[in-house]
Design a protein around this motif. Sequence first.
Motif, PDB file in Angstrom:
ATOM      1  N   VAL A   1      13.123   2.655   0.466  1.00  0.00           N
ATOM      2  CA  VAL A   1      13.362   4.070   0.812  1.00  0.00           C
ATOM      3  C   VAL A   1      12.176   4.921   0.366  1.00  0.00           C
ATOM      4  N   ILE A   2      11.709   4.592  -0.849  1.00  0.00           N
ATOM      5  CA  ILE A   2      10.567   5.375  -1.350  1.00  0.00           C
ATOM      6  C   ILE A   2       9.367   5.187  -0.434  1.00  0.00           C
ATOM      7  N   ALA A   3       9.163   3.913  -0.006  1.00  0.00           N
ATOM      8  CA  ALA A   3       8.024   3.637   0.889  1.00  0.00           C
ATOM      9  C   ALA A   3       8.143   4.458   2.162  1.00  0.00           C
ATOM     10  N   TYR A   4       9.361   4.476   2.773  1.00  0.00           N
ATOM     11  CA  TYR A   4       9.520   5.242   4.019  1.00  0.00           C
ATOM     12  C   TYR A   4       9.275   6.731   3.785  1.00  0.00           C
ATOM     13  N   ALA A   5       9.778   7.199   2.629  1.00  0.00           N
ATOM     14  CA  ALA A   5       9.586   8.627   2.323  1.00  0.00           C
ATOM     15  C   ALA A   5       8.099   8.936   2.246  1.00  0.00           C
ATOM     16  N   ILE A   6       7.350   8.016   1.638  1.00  0.00           N
ATOM     17  CA  ILE A   6       5.906   8.256   1.510  1.00  0.00           C
ATOM     18  C   ILE A   6       5.246   8.237   2.889  1.00  0.00           C
ATOM     19  N   ILE A   7       5.676   7.286   3.726  1.00  0.00           N
ATOM     20  CA  ILE A   7       5.088   7.205   5.076  1.00  0.00           C
ATOM     21  C   ILE A   7       5.353   8.494   5.843  1.00  0.00           C
ATOM     22  N   LEU A   8       6.605   8.959   5.774  1.00  0.00           N
ATOM     23  CA  LEU A   8       6.951  10.208   6.476  1.00  0.00           C
ATOM     24  C   LEU A   8       6.113  11.369   5.947  1.00  0.00           C
ATOM     25  N   HIS A   9       5.978  11.374   4.636  1.00  0.00           N
ATOM     26  CA  HIS A   9       5.212  12.433   3.997  1.00  0.00           C
ATOM     27  C   HIS A   9       3.768  12.397   4.479  1.00  0.00           C
ATOM     28  N   ALA A  10       3.209  11.166   4.515  1.00  0.00           N
ATOM     29  CA  ALA A  10       1.814  11.019   4.939  1.00  0.00           C
ATOM     30  C   ALA A  10       1.650  11.473   6.386  1.00  0.00           C
ATOM     31  N   LEU A  11       2.633  11.071   7.235  1.00  0.00           N
ATOM     32  CA  LEU A  11       2.544  11.476   8.647  1.00  0.00           C
ATOM     33  C   LEU A  11       2.532  12.993   8.769  1.00  0.00           C
ATOM     34  N   ALA A  12       3.461  13.619   8.022  1.00  0.00           N
ATOM     35  CA  ALA A  12       3.551  15.080   8.097  1.00  0.00           C
ATOM     36  C   ALA A  12       2.273  15.722   7.586  1.00  0.00           C
ATOM     37  N   THR A 167      -1.833  -5.792   1.072  1.00  0.00           N
ATOM     38  CA  THR A 167      -2.398  -4.568   1.633  1.00  0.00           C
ATOM     39  C   THR A 167      -2.382  -3.435   0.615  1.00  0.00           C
ATOM     40  N   PRO A 168      -3.510  -2.799   0.344  1.00  0.00           N
ATOM     41  CA  PRO A 168      -3.467  -1.637  -0.550  1.00  0.00           C
ATOM     42  C   PRO A 168      -2.798  -0.475   0.183  1.00  0.00           C
ATOM     43  N   PRO A 169      -1.914   0.238  -0.498  1.00  0.00           N
ATOM     44  CA  PRO A 169      -1.175   1.328   0.169  1.00  0.00           C
ATOM     45  C   PRO A 169      -2.117   2.335   0.827  1.00  0.00           C
ATOM     46  N   VAL A 170      -3.308   2.511   0.243  1.00  0.00           N
ATOM     47  CA  VAL A 170      -4.195   3.527   0.787  1.00  0.00           C
ATOM     48  C   VAL A 170      -4.615   3.165   2.225  1.00  0.00           C
ATOM     49  N   SER A 171      -4.722   1.864   2.517  1.00  0.00           N
ATOM     50  CA  SER A 171      -5.084   1.448   3.881  1.00  0.00           C
ATOM     51  C   SER A 171      -4.022   1.912   4.864  1.00  0.00           C
ATOM     52  N   VAL A 172      -2.738   1.726   4.446  1.00  0.00           N
ATOM     53  CA  VAL A 172      -1.643   2.117   5.332  1.00  0.00           C
ATOM     54  C   VAL A 172      -1.700   3.618   5.579  1.00  0.00           C
ATOM     55  N   ILE A 173      -1.902   4.367   4.508  1.00  0.00           N
ATOM     56  CA  ILE A 173      -1.915   5.825   4.628  1.00  0.00           C
ATOM     57  C   ILE A 173      -3.044   6.281   5.556  1.00  0.00           C
ATOM     58  N   LEU A 174      -4.226   5.692   5.377  1.00  0.00           N
ATOM     59  CA  LEU A 174      -5.357   6.086   6.216  1.00  0.00           C
ATOM     60  C   LEU A 174      -5.127   5.711   7.678  1.00  0.00           C
ATOM     61  N   THR A 175      -4.523   4.538   7.873  1.00  0.00           N
ATOM     62  CA  THR A 175      -4.242   4.130   9.252  1.00  0.00           C
ATOM     63  C   THR A 175      -3.272   5.114   9.901  1.00  0.00           C
ATOM     64  N   LEU A 176      -2.288   5.552   9.120  1.00  0.00           N
ATOM     65  CA  LEU A 176      -1.360   6.551   9.658  1.00  0.00           C
ATOM     66  C   LEU A 176      -2.128   7.804  10.087  1.00  0.00           C
ATOM     67  N   GLY A 177      -3.089   8.195   9.243  1.00  0.00           N
ATOM     68  CA  GLY A 177      -3.905   9.364   9.584  1.00  0.00           C
ATOM     69  C   GLY A 177      -4.632   9.149  10.899  1.00  0.00           C
ATOM     70  N   MET A 178      -5.195   7.977  11.066  1.00  0.00           N
ATOM     71  CA  MET A 178      -5.943   7.709  12.290  1.00  0.00           C
ATOM     72  C   MET A 178      -5.018   7.730  13.513  1.00  0.00           C
ATOM     73  N   ILE A 179      -3.814   7.201  13.331  1.00  0.00           N
ATOM     74  CA  ILE A 179      -2.877   7.183  14.456  1.00  0.00           C
ATOM     75  C   ILE A 179      -2.500   8.614  14.852  1.00  0.00           C
TER      76      ILE A 179
END
Length: 580
Positions: A1-12, A167-179
């Motif tokens: 849940v925390i991971a999803y919350a972070i992903i949503l946060h990053a997307l926003a 996978t380092p979390p930062v990679s996921v976050i940056l990829t979200l940014g690129m998307i």
Amino acid sequence: VIAYAIILHALAAAALGCTAGYGLGYLVFLDENRKPRDFHGHYFGGLPILGAISGLLLTPGFSGQKEILALTATLAGFVILGMVRDFRKTAFRVLLPYQILLVIFGAFFGIEIVYRTRGLGVILTVCWPVVIMYCLKLASLIFEMPFLLCLGSGITFLLFFADQAATPPVSVILTLGMIVVSASGLFFLLKSRKGFLGDSGLFALGYLLAAISMLGRSKTLLMFGLLVPSMVIFYPFVLISLLIMSSYLGNELYLVDPKERKASYKWYLTRGHLVFFSAVVFFCLNLFALFVRVRMPLSGYLALGIIFLGAIATFIRTFARKSAENPPAMGTRIQILGVPMDVVDSGAAIEQVNAFLQRREGLFHIVTADSLAVFRAFRDKAFGRIVQRASLVVPDGAGLIWSADFLGTPLPARVPGIGLVEDICRAAEQKGWSVFFLGARPGIAEEAVKVLSGRFPGLKVAGMHHGYFYEGSQTEDQVLADIVTAKPDVLLAALGVPKQENFIQRLRLLANGMVAVGVGGSFDVISGNIPRAPQLMQRFALEWLFRLWKEPRRLSRIMRIPWFVLAVIRAKWQEKEFVV
Ligand code: UDP
């Protein structure tokens, strides 16, 4: 849940930053009526990208991450560099050292890269982002493809990261940014039908993609990371080859009868279809690499195969589309490398000859230019001026059809020199024009006339002469005098480029009311001395290969064709607007 919350946060956060970037761009580039001055035009493409990545700093747990900080700082540098290029059109070779410095800055101030310290790793770290940037630039020449490519790569990365524990979390976050950036860019692109990335956007996007692909500390991640963008590198080359192929196949150039040729102008592949098709192929290849990597069960491959076959089916279907609803305007003049080219087919060319002969003032020079003649006119000022002065310049070569199409000003068909000679003789028989045949080795013009007189018995021959004399020689003066005395309506000069053009230029001072056409090696072919390529080779625009086989000394000439292609690509590269 925390991971999803972070992903949503990053997307926003990325979306927020991205919007801020667009907003800033709007504000800075509003004109005096508070209308966006150049929203479509390139000038702030980097801002939304920079905005999205700096927005990621708002994501909890990532605000102090040195990777994101370093990336944001480096991206800012690239955006500024790109804006300099956008506004001042600074040459890329001037920008290159700064780009390399920026990449080194990013690498040493936070973007952790596997093998950073080893020899190959260092070279890779420096070259990779620059190569990716320029490949994206190449892809953007054809269509605003970079968004699509980055979106495809981003999704593939995410799918892959989901499978990898390292996978380092930062990679996921940056990829979200690129998307987020790519998706919003694509949205605006589809809405406005015009791109606005500009070089600031291209540099930023390219760097972002390259950095994401190199981030991380595991070897598996790195290998896959390099694989995905390498498809970006191949993509422009694949697409350009497809475009060349389509412009060859798109027109049934091999038909000799001009009427038939005109009617057959219907198998035509649009740029949009090609782009769509190649984007699907690109994405399928990405997924394939991913499936192999994550050991996908067979069903995954099956699904992928179905998508791929669907893309091929679309490709074949679009190939059979009629596009004659939108033919290019006849009679206008386009430019290829600054050299004029008339939008005519064989029929329109003959109509022009007729119109010239009715006007009867001065000399009307018709140039049948192939890509090498255009290239010569581009390089050689004196020859270029002669072509500029010509009354009509017709495209004689598949290379020109391709380049015109590539530059966004498609030509309806090739007007081959040999076809033009035949068409002129046919019209001459009907209208009673007299024709002078000049050129080729002694005896060849006579043989060609024999063949043509057999086909057009009423053809009036005003005179003949071989083409082996030196420029400025007495023989040449004699030939000029002969032509002036013979007063033909049409002079067919088969002396080769640029001799025939120079000769016609000299004749201009002496002759009046005459059409003079440079027709290259036509007499050799018509007389049967050089066989014409088999139909199939003509069909696939491989006549040049056949002639090379027959006359190997043409090799040096053919070696110049890639330079022509490069010059055309360069011309488009430097162009500000592109045509979809
Ligand atoms: N030719 C000529 N005089 C010369 C050189 C060449 O009449 O001094 C003829 C040559 O015999 C050939 C033609 O010009 O028939 C050149 O044909 P090619 O296809 O090589 O020329 P292009 O139009 O491709 O430059």
